[in-house]
Design an enzyme around this catalytic site. Structure first.
Site, PDB file in Angstrom:
ATOM      1  N   TRP A   1      10.954  -2.197   5.796  1.00 16.84           N
ATOM      2  CA  TRP A   1      11.093  -0.813   5.316  1.00 16.84           C
ATOM      3  C   TRP A   1      11.628   0.131   6.401  1.00 16.84           C
ATOM      4  CZ3 TRP A   1       6.676  -3.773   4.589  1.00 16.84           C
ATOM      5  CH2 TRP A   1       5.702  -3.673   5.569  1.00 16.84           C
ATOM      6  N   ARG A   2      11.703  -0.335   7.634  1.00 15.36           N
ATOM      7  CA  ARG A   2      12.303   0.492   8.679  1.00 15.36           C
ATOM      8  C   ARG A   2      13.823   0.342   8.727  1.00 15.36           C
ATOM      9  NH1 ARG A   2       7.676  -0.009  13.463  1.00 15.36           N
ATOM     10  NH2 ARG A   2       6.204   1.386  12.410  1.00 15.36           N
TER      11      ARG A   2
ATOM     12  N   GLU B   1       4.634   2.605   1.944  1.00 17.81           N
ATOM     13  CA  GLU B   1       3.446   3.354   2.365  1.00 17.81           C
ATOM     14  C   GLU B   1       2.292   3.180   1.379  1.00 17.81           C
ATOM     15  OE1 GLU B   1       2.776   4.705   5.104  1.00 17.81           O
ATOM     16  OE2 GLU B   1       4.736   4.642   6.039  1.00 17.81           O
TER      17      GLU B   1
ATOM     18  N   GLN C   1      -4.810   0.216   2.710  1.00 20.97           N
ATOM     19  CA  GLN C   1      -5.884  -0.773   2.578  1.00 20.97           C
ATOM     20  C   GLN C   1      -5.385  -2.223   2.608  1.00 20.97           C
ATOM     21  OE1 GLN C   1      -8.991   0.370   2.519  1.00 20.97           O
ATOM     22  NE2 GLN C   1      -8.404   2.501   2.284  1.00 20.97           N
ATOM     23  N   THR C   2      -4.142  -2.451   3.064  1.00 15.31           N
ATOM     24  CA  THR C   2      -3.575  -3.796   3.015  1.00 15.31           C
ATOM     25  C   THR C   2      -2.818  -4.096   4.304  1.00 15.31           C
ATOM     26  OG1 THR C   2      -3.260  -3.463   0.634  1.00 15.31           O
ATOM     27  CG2 THR C   2      -2.218  -5.397   1.606  1.00 15.31           C
TER      28      THR C   2
ATOM     29  N   LEU D   1      -2.621  -7.815  -4.733  1.00 17.12           N
ATOM     30  CA  LEU D   1      -2.657  -6.771  -3.706  1.00 17.12           C
ATOM     31  C   LEU D   1      -3.946  -5.960  -3.746  1.00 17.12           C
ATOM     32  CD1 LEU D   1       0.813  -4.985  -3.262  1.00 17.12           C
ATOM     33  CD2 LEU D   1      -0.548  -6.162  -1.543  1.00 17.12           C
ATOM     34  N   GLY D   2      -4.579  -5.910  -4.918  1.00 18.85           N
ATOM     35  CA  GLY D   2      -5.803  -5.136  -5.046  1.00 18.85           C
ATOM     36  C   GLY D   2      -5.554  -3.638  -5.136  1.00 18.85           C
ATOM     37  N   TYR D   3      -6.630  -2.893  -5.353  1.00 18.29           N
ATOM     38  CA  TYR D   3      -6.549  -1.438  -5.502  1.00 18.29           C
ATOM     39  C   TYR D   3      -5.422  -1.085  -6.490  1.00 18.29           C
ATOM     40  CZ  TYR D   3      -9.457  -1.472  -1.316  1.00 18.29           C
ATOM     41  OH  TYR D   3     -10.469  -1.701  -0.415  1.00 18.29           O
TER      42      TYR D   3
ATOM     43  N   TYR E   1      -1.153  12.271   3.745  1.00 16.37           N
ATOM     44  CA  TYR E   1      -0.604  11.246   4.635  1.00 16.37           C
ATOM     45  C   TYR E   1       0.732  10.708   4.119  1.00 16.37           C
ATOM     46  CZ  TYR E   1       0.531   6.719   6.465  1.00 16.37           C
ATOM     47  OH  TYR E   1       1.235   5.666   6.983  1.00 16.37           O
TER      48      TYR E   1
ATOM     49  N   ASP F   1      -3.354   9.368   9.161  1.00 13.47           N
ATOM     50  CA  ASP F   1      -4.194   8.330   8.571  1.00 13.47           C
ATOM     51  C   ASP F   1      -5.237   7.906   9.595  1.00 13.47           C
ATOM     52  OD1 ASP F   1      -2.737   6.907  10.421  1.00 13.47           O
ATOM     53  OD2 ASP F   1      -2.213   5.268   9.053  1.00 13.47           O
TER      54      ASP F   1
END
Length: 392
Positions: free
Chosen positions: A37-38, A50, A55-56, A93-95, A133, A151
């Site tokens: 992503w950079r 982002e 949380q990952t 991935l969760g959440y 954030y 963060d």
């Protein structure tokens, strides 16, 4: 406007701030992580990365990030995606509320900005699921706006720079760290400045394995100079997740298909398919609660001794030939719950139905499982079944 002196924080003179920026950015230029992503600072790509990184771990996110952009290359593609496709892309991935919020934000952008990303911090932070954030990260990295991305990593670094004694886990204290970051941020390279602090906080100044002697900004750090690194940041320990015991029912029909149920409840795994689960309120389950949770008095559960197999047959209106269980217990930890799942398999000749309108049931062959979104607990159950069958 936060008066930092009221909180006992004495900001550096301008010359020191400039020196700090130069030192940090020079280190970043020489040591920045090579992340996909950079290489693409378009706001949509930065946003996806982002949100996934919340949380990952980075190494977990990378393949998800690449696949997500392949499946949904534009904001409009994401806005129009079927929910099951979206959940499949996020599977593991969760959440999962993150994915739903992203789609809601994409729909906002289609409606308000013709499918384009808004270009100001004030507009970005109004999008669903985007807080200070993420808005700061997108604004600085994609639009070169001097907005901090505050963060946990950044607060950890700042707390050590100035020996700030305010709990970083307390939301009301965030404004303190935000105010410090707004002064420190480099106005010419705000995106690189934020990412430098992200890299520093996740590695050299990590929460668990810091490397203070390798810290490029140690000469600016009061905690390092005073030997108090282990005292910062201040953060209360998290509560232990509440233990919950389930039994998963792996039921097959005459065709060898498995019974799956879609979770249509508005809870943490809404929209995913799984083997039917029944929460275990028996004495044995209650004993696990007592062993796992020191605050058990807060979580009293009813005592029910009706066998779960009988409960299943009653609930789903069927007769099942139960098989002796040979599977290991599956465990999964959420932020606030710890699930203990035992597996019970069985065969039925009945057409299983439910009189609960909220239950959506399907008979599905194992070959079709790849087309259904499975959350992590279901993936673990199926993995245990496959592993056990290899040795039968």
């Amino acid at each position: 406007m936060v008066d930092l002196e009221e909180y006992g924080i004495n900001m550096w003179p301008e010359e020191k701030i400039i020196a700090f920026r130069k030192t940090l950015l020079q280190w970043y230029d020489e040591n920045k992580r090579d992340l996909p992503w950079r290489k693409n600072t378009l706001p949509y790509s930065v946003w996806v990365s982002e949100i996934m990184l919340q949380q990952t771990r980075v190494d977990t996110v990378i393949p998800y990030y690449r696949r997500f952009l392949e499946w949904f290359p534009t904001i409009t593609d994401l806005a129009e995606a079927p929910e099951q496709t979206l959940l499949k892309a996020w599977e593991g991935l969760g959440y999962y509320s993150r994915a739903r919020n992203m789609q809601a934000a994409a729909k906002q952008m289609v409606e308000l900005y013709n499918g384009e990303f808004p270009t100001t911090y004030e507009e970005i932070i109004q999008l669903k699921g985007i807080g200070p954030y993420t808005a700061g990260a997108i604004s600085s990295i994609s639009f070169n706006l001097p907005t901090p991305a505050v963060d946990g990593n950044l607060m950890r670094v700042i707390s050590r720079l100035f020996e700030i004694p305010y709990d970083i886990g307390q939301p009301s204290n965030r404004k303190i760290y935000q105010a410090v970051a707004e002064i420190l941020i480099d106005p010419d390279r705000p995106g690189d400045f934020n990412q430098a602090l992200m890299d520093l906080g996740s590695d050299i100044e990590s929460a668990f394995t810091p490397k203070p002697e390798l810290n490029p900004i140690k000469e600016f750090s009061s905690a390092y100079l005073n030997g108090t690194m282990d005292q910062y940041p201040v953060k209360k320990p998290k509560k232990k997740p509440r233990p919950i015991k389930y039994k998963a029912f792996v039921i097959q029909n005459k065709q060898g298909e498995y019974l799956l149920e879609k979770n249509n409840q508005a809870d943490l795994l809404s929209g995913f398919w799984h083997f039917p689960l029944i929460e275990d309120f028996t004495k044995e389950a209650k004993q696990i609660d007592l062993l796992e949770n020191e605050m058990q008095e807060e979580y009293q559960v009813p005592n029910q001794d009706i066998p779960l197999e009988i409960q299943f047959e009653t609930l789903y209106h069927c007769k099942v030939s139960w098989q002796e269980s040979t599977y290991k217990q599956v465990q999964h930890i959420f932020s606030h719950q710890k699930w203990f799942i035992t597996i019970q398999s069985g065969l039925t000749n009945d057409d299983i139905v439910s009189d609960d309108h909220k239950r959506e049931l399907k008979w599905v062959s194992s070959e079709e499982f790849s087309t259904y979104p499975f959350a992590k607990p279901q993936q673990k159950i199926w993995h245990e079944i496959q592993k056990a069958h290899k040795f039968l």
